[in-house]
Design a protein around this motif. Structure first.
Motif, PDB file in Angstrom:
ATOM      1  N   THR A 130       0.801  -1.222   0.000  1.00 50.98           N
ATOM      2  CA  THR A 130       0.000   0.000   0.000  1.00 50.98           C
ATOM      3  C   THR A 130       0.837   1.276   0.000  1.00 50.98           C
ATOM      4  O   THR A 130       0.279   2.375  -0.061  1.00 50.98           O
ATOM      5  N   ASP A 131       2.171   1.137   0.061  1.00 48.18           N
ATOM      6  CA  ASP A 131       3.015   2.313   0.257  1.00 48.18           C
ATOM      7  C   ASP A 131       3.032   3.252  -0.935  1.00 48.18           C
ATOM      8  O   ASP A 131       3.349   4.437  -0.775  1.00 48.18           O
ATOM      9  N   ARG A 132       2.684   2.762  -2.142  1.00 43.93           N
ATOM     10  CA  ARG A 132       2.715   3.631  -3.317  1.00 43.93           C
ATOM     11  C   ARG A 132       1.326   3.880  -3.886  1.00 43.93           C
ATOM     12  O   ARG A 132       1.189   4.303  -5.036  1.00 43.93           O
ATOM     13  N   LEU A 133       0.316   3.649  -3.084  1.00 44.83           N
ATOM     14  CA  LEU A 133      -1.045   3.913  -3.554  1.00 44.83           C
ATOM     15  C   LEU A 133      -1.374   5.395  -3.433  1.00 44.83           C
ATOM     16  O   LEU A 133      -0.855   6.094  -2.564  1.00 44.83           O
ATOM     17  N   LEU A 134      -2.238   5.850  -4.300  1.00 45.78           N
ATOM     18  CA  LEU A 134      -2.720   7.225  -4.260  1.00 45.78           C
ATOM     19  C   LEU A 134      -3.281   7.513  -2.875  1.00 45.78           C
ATOM     20  O   LEU A 134      -4.081   6.733  -2.350  1.00 45.78           O
ATOM     21  N   PRO A 135      -2.858   8.623  -2.232  1.00 45.29           N
ATOM     22  CA  PRO A 135      -3.379   8.935  -0.890  1.00 45.29           C
ATOM     23  C   PRO A 135      -4.903   8.950  -0.873  1.00 45.29           C
ATOM     24  O   PRO A 135      -5.543   9.557  -1.723  1.00 45.29           O
ATOM     25  N   GLY A 136      -5.463   8.257   0.084  1.00 46.66           N
ATOM     26  CA  GLY A 136      -6.917   8.214   0.226  1.00 46.66           C
ATOM     27  C   GLY A 136      -7.596   7.145  -0.610  1.00 46.66           C
ATOM     28  O   GLY A 136      -8.816   6.958  -0.499  1.00 46.66           O
ATOM     29  N   ALA A 137      -6.826   6.442  -1.450  1.00 43.74           N
ATOM     30  CA  ALA A 137      -7.445   5.473  -2.361  1.00 43.74           C
ATOM     31  C   ALA A 137      -8.188   4.380  -1.601  1.00 43.74           C
ATOM     32  O   ALA A 137      -9.284   3.955  -2.010  1.00 43.74           O
ATOM     33  N   PRO A 185      -9.888  -0.934  -4.510  1.00 44.85           N
ATOM     34  CA  PRO A 185     -10.126  -0.068  -5.671  1.00 44.85           C
ATOM     35  C   PRO A 185      -9.059  -0.364  -6.731  1.00 44.85           C
ATOM     36  O   PRO A 185      -7.877  -0.477  -6.409  1.00 44.85           O
ATOM     37  N   LEU A 186      -9.468  -0.495  -7.967  1.00 43.85           N
ATOM     38  CA  LEU A 186      -8.524  -0.830  -9.028  1.00 43.85           C
ATOM     39  C   LEU A 186      -8.008   0.400  -9.756  1.00 43.85           C
ATOM     40  O   LEU A 186      -7.013   0.334 -10.478  1.00 43.85           O
ATOM     41  N   SER A 187      -8.676   1.515  -9.562  1.00 44.46           N
ATOM     42  CA  SER A 187      -8.358   2.714 -10.347  1.00 44.46           C
ATOM     43  C   SER A 187      -9.226   3.842  -9.819  1.00 44.46           C
ATOM     44  O   SER A 187     -10.030   3.643  -8.903  1.00 44.46           O
ATOM     45  N   ASN A 227      -1.911   3.058  -8.168  1.00 43.94           N
ATOM     46  CA  ASN A 227      -0.511   2.977  -7.778  1.00 43.94           C
ATOM     47  C   ASN A 227       0.245   4.092  -8.494  1.00 43.94           C
ATOM     48  O   ASN A 227       0.221   4.186  -9.722  1.00 43.94           O
ATOM     49  N   LEU A 228       0.900   4.961  -7.743  1.00 41.64           N
ATOM     50  CA  LEU A 228       1.556   6.136  -8.326  1.00 41.64           C
ATOM     51  C   LEU A 228       2.699   5.752  -9.267  1.00 41.64           C
ATOM     52  O   LEU A 228       2.919   6.423 -10.283  1.00 41.64           O
ATOM     53  N   ASP A 229       3.436   4.686  -8.952  1.00 45.29           N
ATOM     54  CA  ASP A 229       4.525   4.251  -9.820  1.00 45.29           C
ATOM     55  C   ASP A 229       3.977   3.697 -11.128  1.00 45.29           C
ATOM     56  O   ASP A 229       4.525   3.951 -12.203  1.00 45.29           O
TER      57      ASP A 229
END
Length: 452
Positions: free
Chosen positions: A144-151, A165-167, A373-375
């Motif tokens: 979860t470390d690179r997920l969009l904040p609040g996702a 959430p997938l997107s 995922n931001l990456d």
């Protein structure tokens, strides 16, 4: 390794030139050219009665969507199998009967390990205890470390992360750019009010001047379009307490708007709109009966695949210029793990792979929405094709006008979707009830279901 996609039957009995996946019919030439045939080439047999034959190495995956989505999903499943030797992903695509099939499987204790949900129904299924909470897997099996904040808030119900959430995506208005050029009309934009939109639709239908083609479908039956309309008024579709956040006057105004537009010829008539099964391929725009569609941003990819002209994307009309947009970032879709999955740890690994793996992200693109995922988001951006980039840029470009995510849908929302929103709107469109009666009926039935 064997990968299976489960159709109701592999060939339509009366037409050998067409294949059937779930209930979505695909032209054979398009099927072969799409590359999906290659994904299915390894199929050994239809997955009928799969629960009886499933072994400990099998993981069942159930989703709905276009042939392009099936192709992408199966390709990611193949990567997951390669990374997890001995695991076979059994995939099934649902069609217009997806929700009834899923409900039947859940009720019968025969649920797939992983199944797809959309935001309008997600919390309802979670509230009924259909999914295994993911909290114990987050930060461990599911990175979860690179997920969009609040996702993860988009998958949270009653304090538990019920699904992944997938997107993310947002409401959007899609339009045929060439149709507007030929008509000499300016496409709608951020400052287009609902009154402006009504005039534009009426002018567009006249400019088209072609029998059986109107400006837009009748969106009176779309709860998501109604939700944007309500948010622009400072109201809500659902309150935090699980009850509706609007009154009969709001609903009457909504229905009255579309009845007036239909009478002026700005949107399709009742018999045309009734053919829409809330799927991309059944929308009036996809069937050639309209040049605009009120949809979701990620659907641009699917709509463009069915259109010969470039499809533009913009925001929904607003109540007043400079006012609330009615937009918010929402989960494009969710994956949930069935509560009785025999191997939830493996299912959680698949969710992690689907969301966080760079190669998986490059295959999935933005067809389900912009990756959380931001990456992955950064990795796929340079390689997006023109259509995908329009969808991506739209989501990024509305950051200054989106509002907070509203309350999750309550238990009973699925019944409202299936039995009330579309039914009431269609009855009005066919002249069986007035907008006032439709507004009162919507509120009455919604209250009865949500308080039941």
């Amino acid at each position: 390794m064997r990968r299976t996609i489960a159709p109701a039957r592999m060939r339509s009995g009366n037409n050998p030139s067409r294949f059937k996946i779930g209930h979505d019919m695909i032209n054979r030439r398009a099927f072969l050219n799409s590359g999906l045939a290659c994904a299915l080439a390894a199929t050994t047999m239809p997955l009928l009665g799969r629960a009886a034959r499933a072994s400990g190495s099998d993981m069942r995956l159930f989703w709905f969507g276009s042939p392009g989505r099936a192709e992408r999903t199966l390709a990611v499943a193949k990567l997951f199998e390669a990374a997890n030797p001995g695991t076979t992903v059994l995939g099934e695509v649902g069609g217009n009967d997806y929700w009834s099939k899923l409900t039947t499987m859940l009720a019968g204790g025969n649920a797939p390990d992983i199944f797809q949900l959309e935001p309008g129904r997600f919390a309802d299924y979670a509230g009924r205890g259909a999914m295994l909470p993911l909290d114990d897997y987050l930060g461990k099996t599911i990175r979860t470390d690179r997920l969009l904040p609040g996702a993860l808030e988009l998958g949270t119900v009653k304090g538990k992360v019920a699904g992944m959430p997938l997107s993310n995506n947002a409401f959007a208005l899609l339009y045929d750019t060439v149709a507007f050029q030929q008509a000499g009309l300016t496409p709608p934009g951020r400052d287009t009010t609902w009154d402006d939109f009504a005039r534009l639709c009426t002018d567009m239908t006249k400019a088209i001047g072609k029998k059986g083609v109107w400006a837009v479908g009748n969106a009176a039956r779309y709860s998501y379009a109604f939700e944007a309309f309500l948010l622009q008024r400072g109201k809500k579709l659902y309150r935090e307490d699980g009850q509706i956040g609007f009154d009969a006057k709001d609903a009457t105004d909504w229905y009255g708007y579309w009845e007036s537009l239909a009478k002026k010829g700005g949107c399709v008539p009742a018999d045309v709109q009734a053919q829409d099964k809330i799927q991309i391929d059944s929308n009036p725009m996809s069937r050639g009966n309209a040049v605009m569609a009120i949809a979701f941003s990620n659907m641009l990819v699917g709509y463009q695949a069915l259109q010969k002209n470039p499809v533009g994307i913009t925001t929904l009309p607003v109540a007043e210029k400079g006012g609330a947009s009615g937009l918010f970032y929402r989960a494009g879709l969710h994956f949930g793990i069935a509560k009785n999955s025999p191997d939830p740890e493996r299912a959680a690994r698949f969710l992690d792979f689907f969301v966080n793996d760079l190669a998986a992200g490059q295959i999935l693109g933005v067809e389900r929405g912009v990756p959380i995922n931001l990456d992955v988001r950064a990795a796929i951006a340079p390689a997006l094709d023109e259509t995908q980039k329009r969808s991506f840029d739209y989501v990024e470009g509305i950051a200054d006008v989106v509002g907070p995510f509203p309350a999750q849908v309550p238990v009973g929302a699925s019944e409202l979707e299936d039995r009330v929103y579309r039914t009431v709107a269609d009855r009005m469109a066919f002249g069986q009830i007035t907008p006032t009666e439709a507004g009162e009926e919507l509120v009455s039935q919604a209250n009865a279901i949500l308080k039941g």
